[in-house]
Design a protein around this motif. Sequence first.
Motif, short mmCIF file in Angstrom:
data_model
loop_
_atom_site.label_atom_id
_atom_site.label_comp_id
_atom_site.label_asym_id
_atom_site.label_seq_id
_atom_site.Cartn_x
_atom_site.Cartn_y
_atom_site.Cartn_z
N HIS A 125 0.86 -1.17 0.00
CA HIS A 125 0.00 0.00 0.00
C HIS A 125 0.90 1.23 0.00
CE1 HIS A 125 0.97 0.45 4.22
NE2 HIS A 125 0.25 -0.62 4.59
N GLU A 126 0.33 2.41 0.10
CA GLU A 126 1.09 3.66 -0.05
C GLU A 126 2.30 3.72 0.89
OE1 GLU A 126 1.58 6.86 -2.37
OE2 GLU A 126 -0.44 6.02 -2.34
N ALA A 174 -11.85 -1.60 1.61
CA ALA A 174 -10.87 -1.01 2.52
C ALA A 174 -11.21 -1.41 3.95
CB ALA A 174 -10.87 0.51 2.37
N LYS A 188 0.90 7.57 -10.63
CA LYS A 188 0.93 6.30 -9.92
C LYS A 188 1.35 5.17 -10.85
CE LYS A 188 -1.72 3.42 -6.71
NZ LYS A 188 -2.95 3.29 -5.91
N TYR A 219 0.53 -2.00 -6.64
CA TYR A 219 0.54 -0.76 -5.87
C TYR A 219 -0.91 -0.51 -5.46
CZ TYR A 219 2.18 4.04 -4.81
OH TYR A 219 2.53 5.23 -4.20
N LYS A 220 -1.23 -0.88 -4.22
CA LYS A 220 -2.63 -0.99 -3.81
C LYS A 220 -3.28 0.37 -3.55
CE LYS A 220 -1.81 -3.95 -0.42
NZ LYS A 220 -1.89 -5.04 0.58
N GLY A 221 -4.61 0.36 -3.60
CA GLY A 221 -5.41 1.54 -3.35
C GLY A 221 -6.74 1.40 -4.06
N ALA A 222 -7.55 2.44 -4.02
CA ALA A 222 -8.81 2.42 -4.75
C ALA A 222 -8.58 2.28 -6.24
CB ALA A 222 -9.60 3.69 -4.44
N SER A 264 -15.50 0.47 -2.67
CA SER A 264 -14.85 1.20 -1.57
C SER A 264 -14.84 0.40 -0.28
CB SER A 264 -15.57 2.54 -1.35
OG SER A 264 -16.95 2.32 -1.03
N SER A 288 -5.78 0.52 -7.66
CA SER A 288 -4.59 -0.34 -7.67
C SER A 288 -3.98 -0.42 -9.06
CB SER A 288 -4.94 -1.75 -7.18
OG SER A 288 -5.27 -1.75 -5.81
#
Length: 491
Positions: A374-375, A435, A393, A410-413, A432, A415
Amino acid sequence: MTRPLCELLLTPEDMAAVDQAAAESGISSFGLMEKAGHAVAAAALRHFPEALRFVVLCGPGNNGGDGYVAARALWESGAAVSVFSLGKPQALKGDAARAFASCPIPGQDIAAYAPLSGDVVVDAIFGAGLARPVPEEVARLIGRVYKANVPVVAVDLPSGLDGLSGRILGAAFTAAYTVTFMTRKPGHLLMPGRELCGTLEVFDIGIPARIVQAHAKGQVAENTPAQWQASVPASLIETHKYKRGHLVVFSGSATATGAARMSAMAGLRAGAGLVTIASSQEAMGVNANLLTAVMLRQIETEKDLNAWLEDKRLTTFVLGPGFGIGKKARKFALALTNRHLVLDADGITSFREDPAQLFDAFAEGATRLVLTPHEGEFARLFPDIAVNYSLSKVQKAQAAAKRAHAAIVYKGADSVIAAPDGRALINTNAPSWLATAGSGDVLAGIIGGLLAQGMPTFEAAAAGVWLHGKAGQSAGKGLTAEDLVAHVRPL
């Protein structure tokens, strides 16, 4: 095989080259602008037939030219239309000047616009090529429109968004609908751009597909099954559990075993033939009481692990979920350099003092390592890349994958999955509510399960992220990681 235009992502720079190539081929650039403006007007009328007034905000370039065409088309349809311009429209050049000259509606300076109830704004100030913060007067206007809760239809991209990275450049409109042309840009999919675009509509304005495809570098796309479906192992009638691969997940201490169990069950549900949890002695009892379909083996030391690795059927490992940070994690990871390894969470953080040690160990041969940061974890392994604000990103993930010789998730909303050869996919199907604690452990297990079945590293990572999002959609709002595991399905 060439991809359909709907699957392509072009950078703003590539799209500008497409426009130029179309003009050089003999296609009327003003004709393309006419089609674009009419598409915007049609979308505005279709979505907001109840509008009391369409307010068209026109910028100083070709995006503004699209706006002047849209304003004329709306006026010709009988709608009430007002036009507001940034700068002096008399200074426009080329097609934009021609569009302004053909617009019968007298315009006003953009600073004069005061939103009224019943307005619908058509944002044609800046397009996807904006690369600097919006002027202060535009930022103030964006604030007024947002405060008045006036719906916005954006032309190409909401003004204030970077079409390459999806970042906000000072301030940006929040659009209900965005109308773009021929293909999408990365900024339409990357956050927060995806959220600010609202519903995205892509219109074909007549540029031949061969011209668009000639300028599509093809390395960046949306993460869909079309990108990796051909790599999914075939389901054969004559098979057995070892043909579907043996996945090993390392457990944490007696008080931190849940993450490994969720990861292991996710790998099993993703299709791995066998899954074993490798556990320290102190955690054996806890794991044994809570495991059924997943096997269990005591692995206490690096020596134990090396002895077990003599079994060549052990192909794929997941290390990190709940494992603990430190020397043991590093030793175990470095013992697995000849196998496929999904390194997550604590496994990643264990290498923060010397990431090169990890990268060098997996540098040779085919890609065998998957990193799922993650970040914050990304910044621990790639601190210089993380703070480079000039990179999107996607570009950060590409640079990290090349350095680490690994598939990067590279994880996130939004990714991003990247390969060392420069390929990158942007994921868009994750709801969402994914998370939540333990969600990443499930993802690591899914990727491990696909790797164990023989999928190539990058494709397994991309398919795993997509399956993870699909499971989240199926589980619904309010899910826990345990719920998520139950909704994982094999490809």
